[in-house]
Design a protein around this motif. Structure first.
Motif, PDB file in Angstrom:
ATOM      1  N   ASP A 288       0.742  -1.419   0.212  1.00 14.83           N
ATOM      2  CA  ASP A 288       0.080   0.449  -0.423  1.00 14.83           C
ATOM      3  C   ASP A 288       1.083   1.370  -0.341  1.00 14.83           C
ATOM      4  O   ASP A 288      -0.029   2.184   0.089  1.00 14.83           O
ATOM      5  N   GLY A 289       2.280   1.156   0.543  1.00 14.45           N
ATOM      6  CA  GLY A 289       3.158   1.798  -0.016  1.00 14.45           C
ATOM      7  C   GLY A 289       3.753   3.355   1.386  1.00 14.45           C
ATOM      8  O   GLY A 289       4.188   3.880   1.096  1.00 14.45           O
ATOM      9  N   HIS A 290       3.614   2.001   2.874  1.00 15.08           N
ATOM     10  CA  HIS A 290       4.053   2.727   3.317  1.00 15.08           C
ATOM     11  C   HIS A 290       5.377   2.137   3.490  1.00 15.08           C
ATOM     12  O   HIS A 290       5.969   1.150   2.419  1.00 15.08           O
ATOM     13  N   ALA A 291       6.449   2.679   4.538  1.00  9.92           N
ATOM     14  CA  ALA A 291       7.447   2.838   4.721  1.00  9.92           C
ATOM     15  C   ALA A 291       7.788   2.972   5.835  1.00  9.92           C
ATOM     16  O   ALA A 291       7.674   3.813   6.350  1.00  9.92           O
ATOM     17  N   SER A 292       8.928   2.052   6.027  1.00 10.32           N
ATOM     18  CA  SER A 292       9.677   1.956   7.927  1.00 10.32           C
ATOM     19  C   SER A 292      11.357   3.109   7.747  1.00 10.32           C
ATOM     20  O   SER A 292      11.647   3.820   8.811  1.00 10.32           O
ATOM     21  N   LEU A 293      11.760   2.668   6.392  1.00 13.89           N
ATOM     22  CA  LEU A 293      12.875   3.652   6.304  1.00 13.89           C
ATOM     23  C   LEU A 293      12.842   4.186   4.739  1.00 13.89           C
ATOM     24  O   LEU A 293      12.107   3.492   4.265  1.00 13.89           O
ATOM     25  N   PHE A 294      14.136   4.629   4.668  1.00 12.18           N
ATOM     26  CA  PHE A 294      14.596   5.002   3.117  1.00 12.18           C
ATOM     27  C   PHE A 294      15.710   5.116   2.676  1.00 12.18           C
ATOM     28  O   PHE A 294      16.809   5.512   3.391  1.00 12.18           O
ATOM     29  N   TYR A 295      15.703   4.451   1.817  1.00 10.60           N
ATOM     30  CA  TYR A 295      16.855   4.947   1.030  1.00 10.60           C
ATOM     31  C   TYR A 295      17.229   5.438  -0.716  1.00 10.60           C
ATOM     32  O   TYR A 295      16.878   4.702  -1.669  1.00 10.60           O
ATOM     33  N   ARG A 296      17.604   6.285  -0.948  1.00  9.23           N
ATOM     34  CA  ARG A 296      18.435   7.173  -2.132  1.00  9.23           C
ATOM     35  C   ARG A 296      16.687   7.251  -2.223  1.00  9.23           C
ATOM     36  O   ARG A 296      16.057   6.907  -3.667  1.00  9.23           O
ATOM     37  N   PRO A 354      21.779  14.112  17.961  1.00 15.88           N
ATOM     38  CA  PRO A 354      21.323  13.068  18.214  1.00 15.88           C
ATOM     39  C   PRO A 354      19.886  13.377  17.548  1.00 15.88           C
ATOM     40  O   PRO A 354      19.608  14.530  18.209  1.00 15.88           O
ATOM     41  N   GLY A 355      19.408  12.651  16.610  1.00 14.14           N
ATOM     42  CA  GLY A 355      18.447  12.587  16.552  1.00 14.14           C
ATOM     43  C   GLY A 355      17.252  11.597  16.624  1.00 14.14           C
ATOM     44  O   GLY A 355      17.794  11.010  18.101  1.00 14.14           O
ATOM     45  N   PHE A 356      16.498  10.524  16.209  1.00  8.80           N
ATOM     46  CA  PHE A 356      15.834   9.599  16.971  1.00  8.80           C
ATOM     47  C   PHE A 356      16.432   8.661  16.743  1.00  8.80           C
ATOM     48  O   PHE A 356      17.436   8.040  16.762  1.00  8.80           O
ATOM     49  N   SER A 357      15.913   8.590  14.647  1.00  8.23           N
ATOM     50  CA  SER A 357      16.465   7.488  13.926  1.00  8.23           C
ATOM     51  C   SER A 357      16.139   7.756  13.094  1.00  8.23           C
ATOM     52  O   SER A 357      15.587   7.607  12.137  1.00  8.23           O
ATOM     53  N   ASP A 358      17.347   6.512  11.878  1.00  8.61           N
ATOM     54  CA  ASP A 358      17.176   6.393  10.824  1.00  8.61           C
ATOM     55  C   ASP A 358      15.997   5.523  10.470  1.00  8.61           C
ATOM     56  O   ASP A 358      15.734   5.131   8.962  1.00  8.61           O
ATOM     57  N   HIS A 359      15.115   4.806  11.346  1.00  5.88           N
ATOM     58  CA  HIS A 359      14.066   3.874  11.225  1.00  5.88           C
ATOM     59  C   HIS A 359      12.558   3.926  11.985  1.00  5.88           C
ATOM     60  O   HIS A 359      12.879   5.272  12.820  1.00  5.88           O
TER      61      HIS A 359
END
Length: 371
Positions: A288-296, A354-359
């Motif tokens: 359905d197009g959802h994501a928990s992370l992104f790359y390029r 510091p951020g949160f996370s890349d996920h």
């Protein structure tokens, strides 16, 4: 209870019971998984590759505390609603340096009154990152826990080398034993315990990365999927009615061979035919197009939580024991990069801040009828 909160509570309870029975009430527990993205303390451990997370490299106590602030903010809100005020009763985690950082997180003022306890083993991963397990002692009591090692070995060919040069960039690079060619990666953590008196089994995973390229590294994750399947089959052999949850950052999507063939995960509940079958709700979410992370600029769901057949109700009115209700990805606006090259991506650590996370974290709801 204030009137507006009482009304909100009734609305959500009614929404849960729609399609079941309007007079029934249910208790709801959140089970979550979160890649903490390099939760390192400030101490230089000579046995791990943690030098970049030391004060001399800018990873100060202030930054470490800020990272704990950020993560605790996510965890206290993750999977909550007007009716479900409680933070997750079970949290699987990865990219943690040691037990100490998990203990520090549970002692954070934001989380302290939740009474989280820790299950952790040091893994052979040479970068020093492990998986971990947090649980609210009020609701979950461990019976047993064990770390199951994953044995994978480097097998590089000429075509593999080409793929390696064109591979994905990642800071998750496994160390290879020069003599045996073993790739040191994370163990799989199995915890068995009682959730409000009901026995469940949880496996926490962080499978080998795509460092060197997806194609070249795929056999390592396929091996991880087979190991996961072996653990689940062992549980089912002892107890055919066992309830199993497997979760983690798999570094593969729900459609990849490691998940579809290694674990044997099913897209639809109707495909579950026997106790060993596993339902993966995140496969449809990815479709359905959802994501928990992104790359390029490409999104995917590497962070997944799957449940065994015993968690899926065949009778919509039978919720006497805990059953799977629904799943989600927690991607609130404060977790998203607002500007720059990575606009729309998860707000990760960058430029020494510091951020949160890349996920984004993921979660499922388990529900049980309240008599």
């Amino acid at each position: 209870m204030k009137l507006k909160h009482y009304i909100s509570f009734l609305i959500v309870i009614l929404s849960i019971t729609t399609g079941f029975c309007q007079e029934k009430k249910f208790k709801v527990h959140t089970v979550a998984f979160y890649n903490f993205e390099n939760l390192f303390d400030t101490i230089n451990d000579p046995d791990t590759y943690d030098e970049e997370y030391t004060p001399s490299e800018g990873w100060t106590l202030k930054n470490y505390k800020k990272k704990l602030d950020n993560l605790s903010r996510v965890l206290i809100e993750l999977g909550t609603s007007d009716a479900q005020k409680n933070a997750p009763v079970i949290i699987g985690a990865c990219e943690i340096e040691n037990r100490r950082v998990l203990e520090d997180l549970t002692k954070h003022p934001t989380l302290l009154n939740k009474g989280y306890k820790v299950v952790h083993f040091d893994s052979p991963d040479k970068r020093g990152i492990d998986v971990g397990f947090l649980y609210q002692e009020k609701h979950f009591q461990p019976i047993s826990y064990i770390n199951v090692p994953l044995y994978v070995y480097e097998n590089e060919t000429a075509s593999d080398k080409k793929d390696k040069k064109e591979g994905e960039e990642t800071d998750d690079k496994g160390a290879v034993d020069a003599k045996t060619k073993r790739i040191y990666t994370r163990d799989q953590l199995l915890v068995t315990g009682l959730l409000d008196g009901e026995e469940i089994n949880i496996i926490v995973n962080h499978w080998p990365s795509r460092s060197g390229g997806e194609k070249r590294s795929s056999p390592y994750r396929e091996a991880a999927g087979r190991l996961n399947r072996k653990i689940m089959d062992s549980i089912i052999k002892i107890n055919p009615n066992a309830k199993i949850i497997t979760m983690g950052d798999l570094n593969d999507g729900a459609y990849n061979k490691s998940v579809k063939e290694g674990i044997g995960a099913k897209l639809k509940k109707e495909e579950l035919k026997k106790p060993a079958d596993i339902f993966n709700p995140f496969e449809q979410m990815a479709k359905d197009g959802h994501a928990s992370l992104f790359y390029r600029d490409s999104g995917d769901i590497f962070d997944q939580i799957m449940v065994s057949e015993q968690f899926v109700s065949k009778d919509k009115n039978d919720y006497a024991t805990f059953k799977y209700w629904k799943s989600g990805i927690y991607n609130k606006p404060f977790l998203i990069q607002k500007t720059g090259q990575y606009k729309g991506y998860p707000l990760r650590n960058q430029n020494g801040v510091p951020g949160f996370s890349d996920h984004f974290p993921v979660y499922i709801y388990l529900v049980q009828e309240v008599k």
